[in-house]
Design an enzyme around this catalytic site. Structure first.
Site, PDB file in Angstrom:
ATOM      1  N   ASN A 132       2.138   1.476   4.414  1.00 26.49           N
ATOM      2  CA  ASN A 132       2.825   0.295   4.845  1.00 26.49           C
ATOM      3  C   ASN A 132       2.001   0.492   6.788  1.00 26.49           C
ATOM      4  O   ASN A 132       2.588  -0.242   7.150  1.00 26.49           O
ATOM      5  CB  ASN A 132       4.148   0.228   5.059  1.00 26.49           C
ATOM      6  N   ASP A 144      -7.809   3.739   0.708  1.00 25.01           N
ATOM      7  CA  ASP A 144      -6.807   4.246   2.103  1.00 25.01           C
ATOM      8  C   ASP A 144      -7.902   5.067   3.099  1.00 25.01           C
ATOM      9  O   ASP A 144      -9.143   5.600   2.764  1.00 25.01           O
ATOM     10  CB  ASP A 144      -6.208   5.844   1.481  1.00 25.01           C
ATOM     11  N   CYS A 192       0.485  -1.046   0.300  1.00 25.98           N
ATOM     12  CA  CYS A 192      -0.334   0.142   0.566  1.00 25.98           C
ATOM     13  C   CYS A 192       1.315   1.709   0.115  1.00 25.98           C
ATOM     14  O   CYS A 192       1.958   1.300  -0.700  1.00 25.98           O
ATOM     15  CB  CYS A 192      -0.679  -0.105   1.298  1.00 25.98           C
ATOM     16  N   CYS A 233      -1.423   0.714   7.292  1.00 23.87           N
ATOM     17  CA  CYS A 233      -3.051   0.425   7.513  1.00 23.87           C
ATOM     18  C   CYS A 233      -3.349  -0.601   6.774  1.00 23.87           C
ATOM     19  O   CYS A 233      -3.407  -1.849   6.745  1.00 23.87           O
ATOM     20  CB  CYS A 233      -3.947   1.600   6.797  1.00 23.87           C
ATOM     21  N   ARG A 234      -3.406  -0.346   5.579  1.00 25.07           N
ATOM     22  CA  ARG A 234      -4.037  -1.859   4.236  1.00 25.07           C
ATOM     23  C   ARG A 234      -3.307  -2.493   4.136  1.00 25.07           C
ATOM     24  O   ARG A 234      -3.312  -4.289   4.247  1.00 25.07           O
ATOM     25  CB  ARG A 234      -4.712  -1.441   2.932  1.00 25.07           C
ATOM     26  N   SER A 235      -1.501  -2.791   4.195  1.00 22.76           N
ATOM     27  CA  SER A 235      -1.086  -4.033   3.750  1.00 22.76           C
ATOM     28  C   SER A 235      -0.046  -4.640   4.609  1.00 22.76           C
ATOM     29  O   SER A 235      -0.693  -5.826   5.392  1.00 22.76           O
ATOM     30  CB  SER A 235       0.493  -3.544   2.855  1.00 22.76           C
TER      31      SER A 235
HETATM   32  P1  4NP Z   1      -1.995   2.973   4.156  1.00 22.60           P
HETATM   33  O1  4NP Z   1      -2.389   3.949   4.258  1.00 22.60           O
HETATM   34  O2  4NP Z   1      -1.375   2.882   2.962  1.00 22.60           O
HETATM   35  O3  4NP Z   1      -2.994   1.998   3.982  1.00 22.60           O
HETATM   36  O4  4NP Z   1      -0.889   2.249   5.043  1.00 22.60           O
HETATM   37  C1  4NP Z   1      -2.309   5.145   4.474  1.00 22.60           C
HETATM   38  C2  4NP Z   1      -1.274   5.627   5.905  1.00 22.60           C
HETATM   39  C3  4NP Z   1      -0.041   7.168   6.002  1.00 22.60           C
HETATM   40  C4  4NP Z   1      -0.569   7.690   4.831  1.00 22.60           C
HETATM   41  C5  4NP Z   1      -0.870   7.099   4.296  1.00 22.60           C
HETATM   42  C6  4NP Z   1      -1.963   6.151   3.510  1.00 22.60           C
HETATM   43  N1  4NP Z   1       0.303   9.266   5.318  1.00 22.60           N
HETATM   44  O5  4NP Z   1       0.323   9.915   4.048  1.00 22.60           O
HETATM   45  O6  4NP Z   1       1.038   8.937   5.700  1.00 22.60           O
END
Ligand code: 4NP
Length: 162
Positions: A12, A128, A9, A14-16
């Protein structure tokens, strides 16, 4: 031959990592932990070394998945292209970011959208949840459980273990 799966993702956190935690449990429950290697990474580097987002840890725990020991890392080319058989991206932006690193298009066939494995939900991306409320995190977990179920079926067939 071992099958190696990398969930990707943006951050790294939340989703992955949620996909990783869900798939680890499903693979363990199927007794296939010795033949399926699982990891996750982010295309961005802002959260390298961090644990998963506390909200995702909490929501995943309510469903029986332990994310507390996971640590964010950044997708690394060319190593991750060589070290994994399946590179599963959460959204189209992640997909573009990963495939753009494979300049010679040698590994494009390994890179797939996670939602391409969904059988219950008809949706193009795992959204996201970072700026969303509780339902956003639950929705992500619903999609990931759906996709991980079919991914495991698919890999079992490939391994001749279905
Ligand atoms: P992820 O979510 O891609 O599912 O881990 C996010 C977590 C943090 C950020 C973006 C997406 N960020 O911009 O900090």
């Amino acid at each position: 031959m071992k099958k190696r799966v990398l969930f990707v993702c943006l951050g790294n956190i939340c989703r992955s990592p949620a996909a990783e935690g869900i798939f680890i449990k499903m693979v363990q429950d199927a007794g296939l932990q010795d033949v399926i290697h699982i990891d996750s990474a982010g295309t961005g580097g802002w959260h390298v070394g961090d644990g998963p987002d506390n909200r995702m840890i909490r929501h995943a725990k309510q469903r029986g998945y332990d994310l507390s020991q996971l640590e964010a890392r950044q997708f690394s080319s060319p190593d991750d292209f060589h070290n994994f058989d399946y590179i599963l991206t959460m959204d189209n932006s992640n997909y573009r970011n990963v495939t753009s690193l494979d300049v010679k298009k040698e590994h494009h066939h390994k890179v797939k959208l996670m939602t391409s494995f969904c059988r219950v939900h008809k949706i193009g991306e795992v959204p996201d949840p970072y700026y969303k409320e509780d339902e956003g995190f639950e929705h992500v977990l619903d999609l990931l459980e759906d996709a991980c179920t079919e991914l495991l079926n698919h890999i079992k067939t490939e391994l001749g273990r279905s």
